[in-house]
Structure formats: structure tokens, C-alpha cells
Design a protein around this motif. Structure first.
Motif, PDB file in Angstrom:
ATOM      1  N   THR A  38       0.819  -1.200   0.000  1.00  0.00           N
ATOM      2  CA  THR A  38       0.000   0.000   0.000  1.00  0.00           C
ATOM      3  C   THR A  38       0.867   1.270   0.000  1.00  0.00           C
ATOM      4  N   THR A  56       2.818   4.346  -1.210  1.00  0.00           N
ATOM      5  CA  THR A  56       2.864   5.286  -2.325  1.00  0.00           C
ATOM      6  C   THR A  56       3.970   6.301  -2.053  1.00  0.00           C
ATOM      7  N   THR A  76       5.940  10.235  -2.854  1.00  0.00           N
ATOM      8  CA  THR A  76       5.783  11.648  -3.157  1.00  0.00           C
ATOM      9  C   THR A  76       7.164  12.251  -3.336  1.00  0.00           C
ATOM     10  N   ALA A 130       8.307   8.309   1.091  1.00  0.00           N
ATOM     11  CA  ALA A 130       7.336   7.227   1.321  1.00  0.00           C
ATOM     12  C   ALA A 130       7.502   6.718   2.735  1.00  0.00           C
ATOM     13  N   LYS A 145       5.187   8.814   4.728  1.00  0.00           N
ATOM     14  CA  LYS A 145       5.284   9.627   3.528  1.00  0.00           C
ATOM     15  C   LYS A 145       4.973  11.084   3.834  1.00  0.00           C
ATOM     16  N   HIS A 165       4.655   5.632  -8.790  1.00  0.00           N
ATOM     17  CA  HIS A 165       4.211   5.041  -7.524  1.00  0.00           C
ATOM     18  C   HIS A 165       3.428   6.033  -6.676  1.00  0.00           C
ATOM     19  N   MET A 166       2.814   7.007  -7.299  1.00  0.00           N
ATOM     20  CA  MET A 166       2.044   7.996  -6.532  1.00  0.00           C
ATOM     21  C   MET A 166       0.629   7.469  -6.256  1.00  0.00           C
TER      22      MET A 166
END
Length: 543
Positions: free
Chosen positions: A341, A343, A345, A409, A462, A542-543
């Protein structure tokens, strides 16, 4: 597990006992499951000794997970790659079932400390497997939970008392009020105190607090039969606990205000609970074979395990950013791959970026030798203008001292430049786990050494601030202050050594920031392959 484990281990005053018979699960010598449920994946690793009844589990300072084998009188160790080693206890406590090791925690001395229920003993095991046992003053004390305290000692629960043991083995005991003769779990709180769960049949359930000096305060729960079991410190500054019989998760503030959250599945018997690297709380459901997640706002999700009737019990956050848990009936150690899960930035808000220097390029404007890579044919260091950039340089609109750097992340901090390391500025490396269990590392360079906000071993989320400033750099009279950041598939770049004799590392453990003659996508040095990837493209994907 064995029907189910009475989590408080206090069915009678005479002993903490188990009930019913074990369910036999066939074992394999390999990973028996790697299975997706919803937005997370599970991996299970069998324990070599059958019917061991693994219960407590914790992350050690050595980067491994350590667990107790209640029925086979052993302490187990599992690496994050799944390799299991077992260490038999030196005594059997005069019982066929052994000393019944149960709770386990990492101590301030770098060792693991555990309780022996039947042995009325506190044990210590070094990372190499050497075991020392410290008998408690009363042979019928049945120690249960254990944790490292804020005072540099170990704290544990026992019948009628809270105990404290120093790393040298000196024991002090603090009697509890009559309301709570059965303390279960114990944890260090955000307020500098120890917090524990307590139970007494037909007389009440409570959460207790004990100061390092031994002063005790009790907070009764609304229901007399909720049976609070495990307790842990949450990411929100509160304490979170499981209510075994009530099938609820509870939260208590340091001031004593209690909120309860019923689980979606009734009679699930939530056992253990821990804080995850994703900023949520994760818990085991012993009776319904599930792992649960609750957010700090109280939203609950449940994930069924791939092995039926596995009896999940203990759970802890691992050094790899995942959750690790014990399966008493299944005789496995399980892993929740939180990275599925995860993600990503950007480390600086795009609105605060003036311009960037890209990845995998050569910069002809750079002059002078680099002092890292040695061209043996020309007998000189390779000029900077010929090197390949292994990351990106981001120049912020804000000044050096006002530029905040964020983790890209969820992950675990693996490296922070030691004091005195100032080429120019400091470095942080964070480890992230992807959905397939593989690891990537984000590297942040040119940070102000006086403005680092994290330490090695910290779990970060993140967007969390990890540094509050960059080191100021000047180049030919202009402002060259920037963040150098990378996404790489390796942690330690110190094998990329400094020429010409290759006796020194090139830019210490973080690695050089440039490659030559090969490009960073597939850079081979002295027979070892080091791989980077385009950081902006990776984050965007992967955002």
C-alpha cells in the motif's frame, strides 16, 4: 491455538494454563504461502520444530525478529529473508512443557529479554544466542508481558505485581491494588511512564499506569468482562489496547480518557497490537484467523490469513517496515507486507522548486577532477564533466535554512551521517518495501547537519519532515544550494572505493552520487552491481 490461548494466561491462581488440543498443520521446508488479501499481501515461514506454539515476537536491535516458542522451551530468531534459528532454553523448569517462554522485547543493552511463565523467571538472550536466566523472588509469580522502559530498565507484569529488572539483573517489584491481580501486557508510553492492562474476573478490567518510581494509577474500563490484553504506544501520542473478550480495540489518552471501537467481526478475540510503519495500528484476531488494522481515527479493516485456523497471536513492526506475527496453531511466523500500500511523493513540494538537474546525465559545465574515480589509462582522476549523475539535484525557491525535506514514502531510516561528517552537508537514507517484498532506498544529500529530524531506526511516513534545512553551497560566486536525492536498489555504496589504490570509500557509506564509466542504471564496480533509477520517474509511477 490449542482451542485458543487465554491471552491473559490467568485462568487460575495456581497457574497460567492453556486449554484444548493442538491442531496439527503439515509443514514444509520452504515458504508455505505468499498470498494477497485486499490491499496487503501475506508471507508465512514455517518454524522447524513442530507444535512449538510461537507467541510473543519483537524486533531486535540486530535487524532480525525474535520470538518465543511456548510449548518447546525455545527462543526463535528469523531474519527478514525468512531464515529461522532456534535456541533451546538451558533449563526445563522441572516440567515436560518446559519454562513456557512468552513475552519478549528488545532491551536497551542490545539483547533480547523474555518472560518464562512456568519458570517464574526473566530471561536474557544475546544476538548470538547466549542465554541467562534471572529467577523472580516468588516461584508462583508467572511473569507475562515485558517491555523496555524509559529509564533504561526492563519492566514486566506478574501475578499481583509489576516488576522491574535492570540490565545487570537486579529485580524490584511493585504490588498492585486489589482491583488488578492479573496484569497482562505492558508498554512504554509517550509520557515517560509504563502502561499496562489488568483483569480480575467479576471485579473489573482496567488500564494501569506506573511511573518509573513505582507510583500506580488505574483507569477502569466501562465493561467488567472486556478482558484487556495487549497494549502499545500509538503514532498519535495515545495508548492503544485490545479487549480480548469484548472484541474491541481501545484507546486511552495519557490523561486517562478512554474510547472503544467494536470490531466488525464478533467474537474475534483480538490478542496483540502494535504500531505499523504506515501510521496505523495493527492487531491479531486469534479466533477468526485475521489481521486487523485500525487508523488513529478509528476506521477498521480486517484481512483473512491464507492458512486456515492458524491462530495469529503476537505482532510487531519489523526493521524492514513490514509487520511480523506469530501463528500458534499454524506453527509459522507471518509477515504483512505493508509496502503493497506504499505510495511515493517528492522530497520538496514541486511548487517550491526553481529548477532541477536531471538523472543519468553528464554536466559539461562542471569543471575539475572529482577525486573519486581514477582513470588508470590517463593516470588521473576523471573530471566531473564526464561523470554520470546518479540522482537529481533540486534547487528550492526558499533559502537553505528554510527548505524542508520530506520522506518520499513510508519506511525505516537506515543511515544518518554521523557527527562530524560534513561533505558538504549530511546524508539520510530511508528503506522502503514494495508490494513484492523487494526493497528500495531513498537517499537525501546536502542536508544541514544541525537540522536533521530523524535517527537510525526511526519509522517515518510519507511526507514526514526528515530535515529542516539544506547546507548552503556557493559555486563561482553563485548560490549552489540544492538537494541531491536518489532512488536506489542498494543500501550501502561504500564498496565504491576511492582511486587510485581503492583503499578509501568514495563519499563514505552513502556512495558517490555519480558513476563512471558505467551509467547508474546498471553500474558495475569491482564485480558488484549497483543500481539506481530515475527518482522523479519512479515517484510518478508510484504515486
Amino acid at each position: 491455538m490449542k482451542g485458543f490461548l487465554r491471552s491473559r494466561l490467568s485462568l487460575t491462581l495456581a497457574a497460567f494454563i492453556m486449554v484444548s488440543a493442538a491442531i496439527a498443520i503439515p509443514l514444509s521446508n520452504n515458504i508455505i504461502h505468499s498470498h494477497a488479501q485486499g490491499t496487503v499481501t501475506f508471507t508465512e515461514y514455517p518454524i522447524p520444530t513442530s507444535n512449538s506454539l510461537p507467541l510473543g515476537i519483537t524486533a531486535g536491535h540486530d535487524g532480525n525478529l525474535w520470538f518465543t516458542e511456548y510449548d518447546t522451551n525455545q527462543i526463535g530468531r528469523i531474519t527478514t529473508a525468512g531464515l529461522v534459528t532456534e535456541f533451546p532454553l538451558p533449563t526445563s523448569c522441572g516440567s515436560t512443557s518446559g519454562c513456557e517462554p512468552f513475552g519478549i522485547t528488545a532491551g536497551p543493552d542490545g539483547n533480547l529479554w523474555f518472560t518464562e511463565v512456568n519458570g517464574s523467571t526473566i530471561g536474557r538472550i544475546t544476538p548470538s544466542g547466549s542465554i541467562t536466566e534471572y529467577p523472580l523472588p516468588f516461584s508462583g509469580s508467572y511473569p507475562n508481558g515485558i517491555t523496555a522502559g524509559p529509564d533504561g530498565n526492563l519492566w514486566f507484569t506478574e501475578l499481583y505485581q509489576i516488576g522491574r529488572i535492570t540490565p545487570s539483573g537486579s529485580i524490584t517489584e511493585y504490588p498492585l491494588p486489589l482491583l488488578s491481580p492479573y496484569p497482562n501486557s505492558i508498554t512504554a508510553g509517550p509520557d515517560g511512564n509504563l502502561w499496562f492492562t489488568g483483569f480480575q474476573a467479576n471485579r473489573g478490567n482496567l488500564i494501569g499506569r506506573i511511573t518509573p518510581s513505582g507510583s500506580i494509577t488505574e483507569y477502569p474500563l466501562p465493561a467488567n468482562s472486556s478482558d484487556p490484553n495487549s497494549i502499545t504506544a500509538g503514532p498519535d501520542g495515545n495508548l492503544w489496547f485490545t479487549e480480548f473478550q469484548a472484541s474491541q480495540i481501545g484507546r486511552i489518552t495519557p490523561s486517562g480518557s478512554i474510547t472503544e471501537y467494536p470490531l466488525p467481526t464478533s467474537n474475534s478475540l483480538p490478542a496483540d497490537i502494535t504500531a505499523g510503519s504506515d501510521g496505523n495500528l495493527w492487531f491479531t484476531e486469534d479466533a477468526t484467523n485475521q489481521i486487523g488494522r485500525i487508523t488513529p481515527s478509528g476506521s477498521i479493516t480486517e484481512y483473512p490469513l491464507p492458512t486456515a485456523n492458524s491462530g495469529p497471536y503476537g505482532i510487531t513492526a519489523g526493521p524492514d517496515g513490514n509487520l511480523w506475527f506469530t501463528e500458534g496453531n499454524g506453527n509459522n511466523i507471518g509477515r504483512v507486507n505493508l509496502s503493497s500500500t506504499t505510495t511515493f511523493t517528492y522530497p520538496i513540494a514541486s511548487s517550491n522548486v526553481r529548477f532541477t538537474i536531471g538523472y543519468g546525465i553528464q554536466n559539461p559545465s562542471l569543471v575539475g577532477p572529482n577525486g573519486c574515480y581514477w582513470d588508470s589509462t590517463k593516470h588521473q582522476y576523471v573530471p566531473f564533466s564526464q561523470l554520470w549523475h546518479a540522482g537529481e539535484d533540486w534547487f528550492a525557491k526558499t533559502s537553505a535554512g528554510a527548505t524542508t525535506i520530506s520522506a518520499v514514502a513510508n519506511g525505516v531510516v537506515k543511515y544518518v551521517s554521523p557527527p562530524g561528517y560534513n561533505y558538504p552537508g549530511a546524508v539520510i537514507i530511508i528503506q522502503h518495501t514494495l508490494s513484492d517484498g523487494s526493497l528500495v532506498y531513498s537517499m537525501y544529500g546536502h542536508l544541514d547537519p544541525q537540522k536533521l529530524l530523524v535517527n537510525v531506526g526511526d519509522t517515518v511516513t510519507k511526507g514526514q519532515s526528515i530535515a529542516s534545512g539544506l547546507i548552503s553551497q556557493k559555486s563561482e560566486g553563485g548560490d549552489n544550494t540544492h538537494l541531491h536525492w536518489e532512488i536506489r536498489y542498494f543500501f550501502d555504496g561504500s564498496g565504491i572505493t576511492k582511486g587510485p589504490n581503492y583503499k578509501q570509500t568514495c563519499s563514505a557509506q552513502p556512495g558517490p552520487g555519480y558513476t563512471w564509466p558505467g551509467q547508474p542504471d546498471n553500474f558495475v564496480f569491482n564485480g558488484t552491481t549497483y543500481r539506481w533509477t530515475n527518482p522523479s520517474q519512479f515517484v510518478a509511477a508510484h504515486m
